[in-house]
Write an enzyme that holds these catalytic residues in place. Structure first.
Site, PDB file in Angstrom:
ATOM      1  N   GLU A  80     118.084-101.033 -26.024  1.00 35.69           N
ATOM      2  CA  GLU A  80     117.942-100.726 -27.445  1.00 35.69           C
ATOM      3  C   GLU A  80     119.233-100.182 -28.064  1.00 35.69           C
ATOM      4  OE1 GLU A  80     115.605-101.354 -29.446  1.00 35.69           O
ATOM      5  OE2 GLU A  80     113.868-101.787 -28.207  1.00 35.69           O
ATOM      6  N   GLU A 111     111.773-100.822  -3.712  1.00 35.59           N
ATOM      7  CA  GLU A 111     112.004 -99.394  -3.958  1.00 35.59           C
ATOM      8  C   GLU A 111     112.147 -98.602  -2.666  1.00 35.59           C
ATOM      9  OE1 GLU A 111     108.057 -96.855  -4.525  1.00 35.59           O
ATOM     10  OE2 GLU A 111     108.275 -98.367  -6.088  1.00 35.59           O
TER      11      GLU A 111
END
Length: 294
Positions: A80, A111
């Site tokens: 953004e 992960e």
């Protein structure tokens, strides 16, 4: 000892027996705890922002690294920045375990591999001027820990955002902790809920306040917005009008002359300058519109 992010929430006991309205009420009650937990970390967040601003002024970059929801939120916040503040895509970057495919489809096994996190850091060529924010609600995601260790070895500033007390084993590799303690989730272990909300709130502040301090905002207007679509062009015109007091037509013409850069159009109009002179004045003041207009 079981992490608080894995404990059961007494407030949501027998939630499957409750009415829809009752469940919604529980969500509201628990979300308020997330907001309060973030507020309690205000001092830590402010210090983290100051570290980010110092890094940016030194030519450094901000990286987020996480897995699952944490990684997705980091990528979201980073993505953004270019449209909102006209930053380069390199200035703020998000790294997620499993790569871009993990944004849409869970790649859970990644992960658990600290070496993959370390590889991601080397791949992006971190420097001592950069900041790495590791995000892991539980405070123990191996991919994130591997990334933090590698960044620390390079000499970068390392931060850790988690929803548990600062893990002792990380204190040797982490410069700064942000730890909003949100408590057990409504659905046991589902950290995309309160922990995700708290994480999003913190990331909002890290980048937005850093950009304010970096001159990307004047008053409360995003004067460095990238006018890349119809909505943002219209917003840019309104911003130019608001600051300079000209009509929409004049603002639109000046914005076009400035190549869609609202801040530049404002300087041209407010100071009666040519494009080149307005650019030079902005550069002289490091892009801070406030310094020019006041």
């Amino acid at each position: 000892m079981q992490s608080t992010t894995e404990q059961r929430n007494l407030n949501s006991t027998n939630i499957d027996l409750k009415s829809t309205a009752e469940i919604v009420k529980i969500f509201h009650e628990e979300d308020q705890k997330a907001v309060a937990a973030v507020e309690a970390e205000s001092e830590a967040i402010a210090h983290a922002i100051d570290l980010c601003v110092a890094a940016f002024r030194d030519g450094g970059r901000l990286f987020y690294v996480g897995a699952g929801t944490s990684g997705r939120l980091g990528v979201l916040d980073a993505s953004e920045c270019p449209p909102t503040f006209s930053t380069s895509p390199e200035m703020v970057q998000g790294i997620i375990a499993g790569g871009d495919v993990a944004l849409r489809r869970s790649v859970e096994g990644e992960e658990d591999k600290p070496e993959r996190g370390a590889h991601a850091i080397r791949e992006r060529q971190l420097t001592p001027q950069d900041v790495l924010v590791g995000i892991a609600s539980s405070g123990r995601t191996p991919y994130v820990i591997g990334a933090l260790q590698e960044a620390h070895a390079i000499g970068a500033t390392t931060m850790f955002l988690c929803c548990v007390p600062p893990p002792e084993q990380l204190k040797g590799w982490v410069t700064h902790f942000i730890t909003p303690i949100v408590g057990p989730e409504i659905i046991t272990g589902s950290t995309r809920l309160k922990a995700g909300t708290a994480t999003k709130l913190v990331l909002n502040m890290l980048t937005t306040v850093s950009m304010i301090k970096f001159g990307k905002v004047y008053n409360n207007l995003m004067v460095d917005v990238n006018a890349s679509n119809t909505k943002l062009v219209a917003r840019s015109i309104r911003i130019v009008q608001t600051v300079t007091g000209v009509d929409a037509a004049t603002a639109e013409v000046s914005l076009a002359q400035a190549g869609g850069r609202a801040k530049l159009a404002i300087v041209m109009l407010a100071k009666g300058l040519t494009l080149a002179d307005a650019e030079a004045l902005l550069e002289k003041h490091s892009g801070f519109l406030r310094h020019i207009l006041d």
